[in-house]
Design an enzyme around this catalytic site. Structure first.
Site, short mmCIF file in Angstrom:
data_model
loop_
_atom_site.label_atom_id
_atom_site.label_comp_id
_atom_site.label_asym_id
_atom_site.label_seq_id
_atom_site.Cartn_x
_atom_site.Cartn_y
_atom_site.Cartn_z
N TYR A 222 0.83 -1.21 0.00
CA TYR A 222 0.00 0.00 0.00
C TYR A 222 0.86 1.26 0.00
O TYR A 222 0.62 2.20 -0.75
CB TYR A 222 -0.92 -0.04 1.22
CG TYR A 222 -1.81 1.15 1.40
CD1 TYR A 222 -2.93 1.34 0.59
CD2 TYR A 222 -1.57 2.07 2.42
CE1 TYR A 222 -3.77 2.42 0.78
CE2 TYR A 222 -2.41 3.15 2.61
CZ TYR A 222 -3.51 3.33 1.80
OH TYR A 222 -4.34 4.40 2.00
N LYS B 23 0.92 4.05 -2.97
CA LYS B 23 0.53 5.44 -2.68
C LYS B 23 1.69 6.40 -2.94
O LYS B 23 1.46 7.55 -3.32
CB LYS B 23 0.05 5.55 -1.24
CG LYS B 23 -1.31 4.89 -0.99
CD LYS B 23 -2.39 5.47 -1.90
CE LYS B 23 -3.78 5.05 -1.48
NZ LYS B 23 -4.82 5.57 -2.42
#
Length: 306
Positions: free
Chosen positions: A171, A175
């Site tokens: 993640y 991001k």
């Protein structure tokens, strides 16, 4: 409401719940027609349902707004293209794209499966790239036809992308990649009348209410709910509006009533000897630079890993 998006058309991905739903409702409340995209998957990306997207559409319509559901997979080329065509076919134009879709597959790195890495990269990074690509192609065609748009893209990063987050290597990497994509898109698309920005929101969603249960807990009555996703949406609405002219290539943090302009990588302390370094000399020189540099902010959850 001020109506700052009156006459504009916005597409919001991952808009069936959480932040995306809040953004869609806020855009509609300010006059925008909204394409509500959502696959209706579980928090880990499993399954699918048309229900969440359609429920938000009905909520917007019940308040007097205009909205249409889009339930194709925007991580596929056809699905992302159809997001743009749905906006144009339904409302005659597209003015803003809010990339928000995502889910989590959290694991410590040594336990992180390749499939979990690929799934998170697909929904967050590819799920930003493909809608951005097809929206940009539409706006480029408009500009070349003499109809230069006043278009906006708002990408969704995270504090995990800015600082990293223990147990969220996939993640965090995705991001962080969105931040790089935002900077490149802002530089490339400005000539076509497109502004591109990103935000790192902090809010209560399916992805945060369990991982950060104490921080995300709903407060008692009468206390400002700093983690309500609706707190983030005003910035998204403004960035999607014509009022934000001249703001592009920027990254913002938004939490509660706080908005912060983030300042990214830039040169810090530097030394230059004018010739090639010897390995035995590099260490002392580098330690002097580090001593003069600002202390790095800690990775989220790093205290727990000590």
């Amino acid at each position: 409401m001020t109506g700052i998006c009156t006459g504009r058309v916005a597409a919001v991905t991952g808009a069936g719940r959480g932040l995306g739903r809040a953004h869609a409702l806020a855009l509609a409340a300010e006059g925008a027609a909204v394409v509500v995209n959502d696959l209706g998957v579980a928090a880990d990306g499993a399954g699918a349902s048309t229900g969440p997207a359609q429920e938000v559409v009905e909520e917007i319509r019940a308040r007097g707004g205009r909205a249409v559901a889009h339930t194709d997979d925007i991580t596929t080329d056809d699905g992302a293209r159809s997001l743009v065509t749905t906006a144009v076919d339904s409302f005659g134009r597209l003015d803003a794209l809010v990339n928000n879709a995502g889910f989590l597959r959290d694991r410590m790195l040594v336990n992180l499966d390749e499939d979990d890495w690929d799934a998170v990269m697909r929904v967050h990074l590819k799920g930003h790239f493909l809608p951005l690509k097809h929206a940009a192609a539409h706006w480029r065609a408009e500009a070349k036809a003499g109809r230069t748009p006043d278009a906006r893209i708002v990408n969704t990063s995270s504090g995990a992308g800015l600082l990293g987050s223990v147990g969220q290597g996939n993640y965090s990497a995705a991001k962080a990649g969105i931040l790089g994509l935002t900077l490149v898109a802002a530089a490339e698309l400005g000539r076509y009348g497109v502004q591109v920005n990103a935000l790192a929101p902090a809010a209560r969603t399916r992805m945060t209410e369990q991982a950060f249960a104490e921080t995300m807990a709903t407060p008692t009555d009468g206390v400002f709910d700093a983690m309500a996703p609706e707190n983030v949406s005003p910035l998204v609405v403004w960035l999607s509006s014509a009022d934000s002219t001249g703001v592009t290539g920027r990254v913002f943090e938004a939490e509660g009533g706080r908005i912060t302009v983030m300042e990214g990588w830039r040169p810090g302390p530097t030394t230059d000897r004018g010739a090639r370094w010897a390995p035995s000399d590099v260490g002392a020189a580098t330690r002097e630079l580090l001593a003069a540099a600002e202390v790095a902010w800690p990775v989220y959850g790093s205290r727990l890993s000590a």
